[in-house]
Design a protein around this motif. Structure first.
Motif, PDB file in Angstrom:
ATOM      1  N   THR A 129       7.769 -10.679  -1.719  1.00  0.00           N
ATOM      2  CA  THR A 129       9.173 -11.120  -1.720  1.00  0.00           C
ATOM      3  C   THR A 129      10.129  -9.945  -1.908  1.00  0.00           C
ATOM      4  N   GLU A 130       9.614  -8.811  -2.372  1.00  0.00           N
ATOM      5  CA  GLU A 130      10.468  -7.654  -2.662  1.00  0.00           C
ATOM      6  C   GLU A 130      10.485  -6.629  -1.521  1.00  0.00           C
ATOM      7  N   ILE A 131       9.427  -6.606  -0.744  1.00  0.00           N
ATOM      8  CA  ILE A 131       9.264  -5.555   0.265  1.00  0.00           C
ATOM      9  C   ILE A 131      10.392  -5.633   1.308  1.00  0.00           C
ATOM     10  N   ASN A 132      10.898  -4.483   1.748  1.00  0.00           N
ATOM     11  CA  ASN A 132      11.942  -4.508   2.789  1.00  0.00           C
ATOM     12  C   ASN A 132      11.345  -4.150   4.158  1.00  0.00           C
ATOM     13  N   LEU A 133      12.127  -4.359   5.199  1.00  0.00           N
ATOM     14  CA  LEU A 133      11.633  -4.209   6.568  1.00  0.00           C
ATOM     15  C   LEU A 133      11.139  -2.790   6.854  1.00  0.00           C
ATOM     16  N   LYS A 134      11.868  -1.804   6.347  1.00  0.00           N
ATOM     17  CA  LYS A 134      11.505  -0.412   6.614  1.00  0.00           C
ATOM     18  C   LYS A 134      10.100  -0.111   6.072  1.00  0.00           C
ATOM     19  N   VAL A 135       9.869  -0.474   4.835  1.00  0.00           N
ATOM     20  CA  VAL A 135       8.562  -0.233   4.204  1.00  0.00           C
ATOM     21  C   VAL A 135       7.487  -1.067   4.904  1.00  0.00           C
ATOM     22  N   PHE A 136       7.808  -2.321   5.203  1.00  0.00           N
ATOM     23  CA  PHE A 136       6.866  -3.216   5.879  1.00  0.00           C
ATOM     24  C   PHE A 136       6.405  -2.596   7.204  1.00  0.00           C
ATOM     25  N   LYS A 137       7.367  -2.104   7.971  1.00  0.00           N
ATOM     26  CA  LYS A 137       7.034  -1.473   9.254  1.00  0.00           C
ATOM     27  C   LYS A 137       6.146  -0.255   9.058  1.00  0.00           C
ATOM     28  N   GLU A 138       6.522   0.590   8.105  1.00  0.00           N
ATOM     29  CA  GLU A 138       5.734   1.805   7.848  1.00  0.00           C
ATOM     30  C   GLU A 138       4.294   1.450   7.490  1.00  0.00           C
ATOM     31  N   ILE A 139       4.146   0.411   6.675  1.00  0.00           N
ATOM     32  CA  ILE A 139       2.812   0.025   6.221  1.00  0.00           C
ATOM     33  C   ILE A 139       1.968  -0.511   7.367  1.00  0.00           C
ATOM     34  N   PHE A 140       2.586  -1.375   8.204  1.00  0.00           N
ATOM     35  CA  PHE A 140       1.775  -2.111   9.164  1.00  0.00           C
ATOM     36  C   PHE A 140       1.614  -1.439  10.523  1.00  0.00           C
ATOM     37  N   GLU A 141       2.605  -0.671  10.961  1.00  0.00           N
ATOM     38  CA  GLU A 141       2.569  -0.266  12.374  1.00  0.00           C
ATOM     39  C   GLU A 141       1.450   0.725  12.708  1.00  0.00           C
ATOM     40  N   LYS A 142       0.948   1.445  11.713  1.00  0.00           N
ATOM     41  CA  LYS A 142      -0.071   2.452  12.038  1.00  0.00           C
ATOM     42  C   LYS A 142      -1.505   2.000  11.758  1.00  0.00           C
ATOM     43  N   ARG A 143      -1.648   0.849  11.093  1.00  0.00           N
ATOM     44  CA  ARG A 143      -2.996   0.471  10.696  1.00  0.00           C
ATOM     45  C   ARG A 143      -3.769  -0.227  11.814  1.00  0.00           C
ATOM     46  N   LYS A 144      -5.079   0.046  11.829  1.00  0.00           N
ATOM     47  CA  LYS A 144      -5.909  -0.483  12.910  1.00  0.00           C
ATOM     48  C   LYS A 144      -6.506  -1.850  12.569  1.00  0.00           C
ATOM     49  N   GLY A 145      -6.447  -2.239  11.309  1.00  0.00           N
ATOM     50  CA  GLY A 145      -7.082  -3.492  10.893  1.00  0.00           C
ATOM     51  C   GLY A 145      -6.418  -4.710  11.509  1.00  0.00           C
ATOM     52  N   ALA A 146      -7.160  -5.831  11.485  1.00  0.00           N
ATOM     53  CA  ALA A 146      -6.602  -7.102  11.971  1.00  0.00           C
ATOM     54  C   ALA A 146      -5.388  -7.443  11.120  1.00  0.00           C
ATOM     55  N   ILE A 147      -4.339  -7.908  11.779  1.00  0.00           N
ATOM     56  CA  ILE A 147      -3.090  -8.182  11.074  1.00  0.00           C
ATOM     57  C   ILE A 147      -3.301  -9.155   9.907  1.00  0.00           C
ATOM     58  N   LYS A 148      -4.147 -10.159  10.111  1.00  0.00           N
ATOM     59  CA  LYS A 148      -4.385 -11.116   9.015  1.00  0.00           C
ATOM     60  C   LYS A 148      -5.029 -10.447   7.798  1.00  0.00           C
ATOM     61  N   SER A 149      -6.025  -9.574   8.043  1.00  0.00           N
ATOM     62  CA  SER A 149      -6.687  -8.877   6.929  1.00  0.00           C
ATOM     63  C   SER A 149      -5.674  -8.054   6.146  1.00  0.00           C
ATOM     64  N   LEU A 150      -4.779  -7.387   6.884  1.00  0.00           N
ATOM     65  CA  LEU A 150      -3.804  -6.521   6.225  1.00  0.00           C
ATOM     66  C   LEU A 150      -2.816  -7.334   5.389  1.00  0.00           C
ATOM     67  N   LEU A 151      -2.386  -8.459   5.948  1.00  0.00           N
ATOM     68  CA  LEU A 151      -1.439  -9.308   5.202  1.00  0.00           C
ATOM     69  C   LEU A 151      -2.047  -9.811   3.892  1.00  0.00           C
ATOM     70  N   MET A 152      -3.381 -10.001   3.901  1.00  0.00           N
ATOM     71  CA  MET A 152      -4.062 -10.535   2.705  1.00  0.00           C
ATOM     72  C   MET A 152      -4.469  -9.447   1.714  1.00  0.00           C
ATOM     73  N   ASP A 153      -4.367  -8.188   2.115  1.00  0.00           N
ATOM     74  CA  ASP A 153      -4.864  -7.091   1.267  1.00  0.00           C
ATOM     75  C   ASP A 153      -3.866  -6.806   0.144  1.00  0.00           C
ATOM     76  N   GLN A 154      -4.251  -7.147  -1.078  1.00  0.00           N
ATOM     77  CA  GLN A 154      -3.335  -7.030  -2.232  1.00  0.00           C
ATOM     78  C   GLN A 154      -2.960  -5.585  -2.533  1.00  0.00           C
ATOM     79  N   HIS A 155      -3.768  -4.636  -2.048  1.00  0.00           N
ATOM     80  CA  HIS A 155      -3.441  -3.222  -2.271  1.00  0.00           C
ATOM     81  C   HIS A 155      -2.358  -2.741  -1.301  1.00  0.00           C
ATOM     82  N   ILE A 156      -2.205  -3.468  -0.207  1.00  0.00           N
ATOM     83  CA  ILE A 156      -1.172  -3.119   0.776  1.00  0.00           C
ATOM     84  C   ILE A 156       0.126  -3.846   0.446  1.00  0.00           C
ATOM     85  N   MET A 157       0.002  -5.130   0.190  1.00  0.00           N
ATOM     86  CA  MET A 157       1.161  -5.956  -0.163  1.00  0.00           C
ATOM     87  C   MET A 157       0.617  -7.115  -0.996  1.00  0.00           C
ATOM     88  N   ALA A 158       1.295  -7.455  -2.083  1.00  0.00           N
ATOM     89  CA  ALA A 158       0.736  -8.425  -3.028  1.00  0.00           C
ATOM     90  C   ALA A 158       1.389  -9.796  -2.894  1.00  0.00           C
TER      91      ALA A 158
END
Ligand SMILES: [Zn+2]
Length: 264
Positions: free
Chosen positions: A137-166
């Motif tokens: 609920t706190e993360i902003n778009l800029k950080v969200f983009k930085e976190i997600f756009e370069k990762r190769k993992g499945a989008i669902k796995s990344l969304l669920m990864d508490q170390h990436i976003m809680a």
């Protein structure tokens, strides 16, 4: 399984029922749920003290005491809180039972025992120690983009990864991807900027609606996929049968029509 919206509602429930009452007795019925604290220390820090307010981070609640400590609860698979006065209202699987001076009780009820109990004097330290990512609920778009756009993992796995976003787990990641019309297995780095932005916006709106509904103890909208996530469940948009697929050993539900494969 309680995710951010449910955990937010548990925190509100605790605040509604259990603040500013002197804690008379603490009974740890299942010490295996205790993590960084033992039963004696937990009793000592709670008994004679009062809860002041609750904050949530990811899937944890942190309840402030009047002695600068925080009681931390993680609700695992089946955890919830139950406040009661009469014994006949006591839940069946209370792992931690807090009794207040006014005769009320707050139980941490958890049939499957995957919940966790911690204490800390600093939320910041605890979040660091657990290596939790930003709260969803706190993360902003800029950080969200930085976190997600370069990762190769499945989008669902990344969304669920508490170390990436809680805060997001199996159920709400399905909802977000359904409403964003993205297949759960798409590698994040194959998504374009507009798609990532769409996921971000949908996530915020799903969380907002779901938190409000959970706090009000109301059902989620029928236009959500969550009420249809079951055997023979159908897409709320088209009556097409939902499909399941394993992602990071969790079962994802998705609509084969709304969430077409968009990558090779
Ligand atoms: Zn559909």
């Amino acid at each position: 399984m309680p995710e951010l919206p449910e955990v937010e509602s548990f925190g509100k429930y605790l605040d509604r029922t259990s603040l500013d009452k002197t804690i008379e007795n603490v009974e740890v019925k299942n010490p295996e749920l205790l993590q960084n604290v033992n039963a004696d220390v937990l009793k000592e820090k709670l008994e004679g003290h009062k809860f002041k307010y609750t904050k949530r981070y990811g899937k944890y609640t942190f309840t402030a005491l009047d002695n600068n400590f925080w009681l931390i609860l993680h609700y695992g698979m089946t955890g919830r809180l139950k406040y009661f006065k009469n014994q006949d209202e006591a839940p069946s699987y209370d792992r931690l039972l807090i009794t207040f001076e006014d005769g009320g009780h707050l139980a941490f009820d958890d049939p499957r025992k995957f919940g966790k109990i911690n204490m800390t004097s600093s939320i910041e330290d605890f979040v660091k120690e657990k290596k939790l990512g930003s709260d969803a609920t706190e993360i902003n778009l800029k950080v969200f983009k930085e976190i997600f756009e370069k990762r190769k993992g499945a989008i669902k796995s990344l969304l669920m990864d508490q170390h990436i976003m809680a805060g997001i787990g199996n159920i709400y990641s399905d909802e977000i991807l359904f409403q964003a019309r993205i297949h759960p297995k798409v590698p994040a780095n194959k998504l374009n900027s507009a798609q990532i932005e769409r996921i971000f916006k949908v996530m915020k709106s799903v969380l907002k609606t779901s938190v409000d509904k959970r706090i009000a103890d109301e059902e989620l909208p029928d236009s959500f996929i969550i009420p249809h996530r079951k055997k023979n469940g159908k897409c709320p948009n088209s009556d097409i049968k939902l499909k399941t697929i394993k992602v990071s050993s969790r079962t994802a539900y998705y609509c084969p029509q709304c969430q077409k494969e968009i990558f090779e």
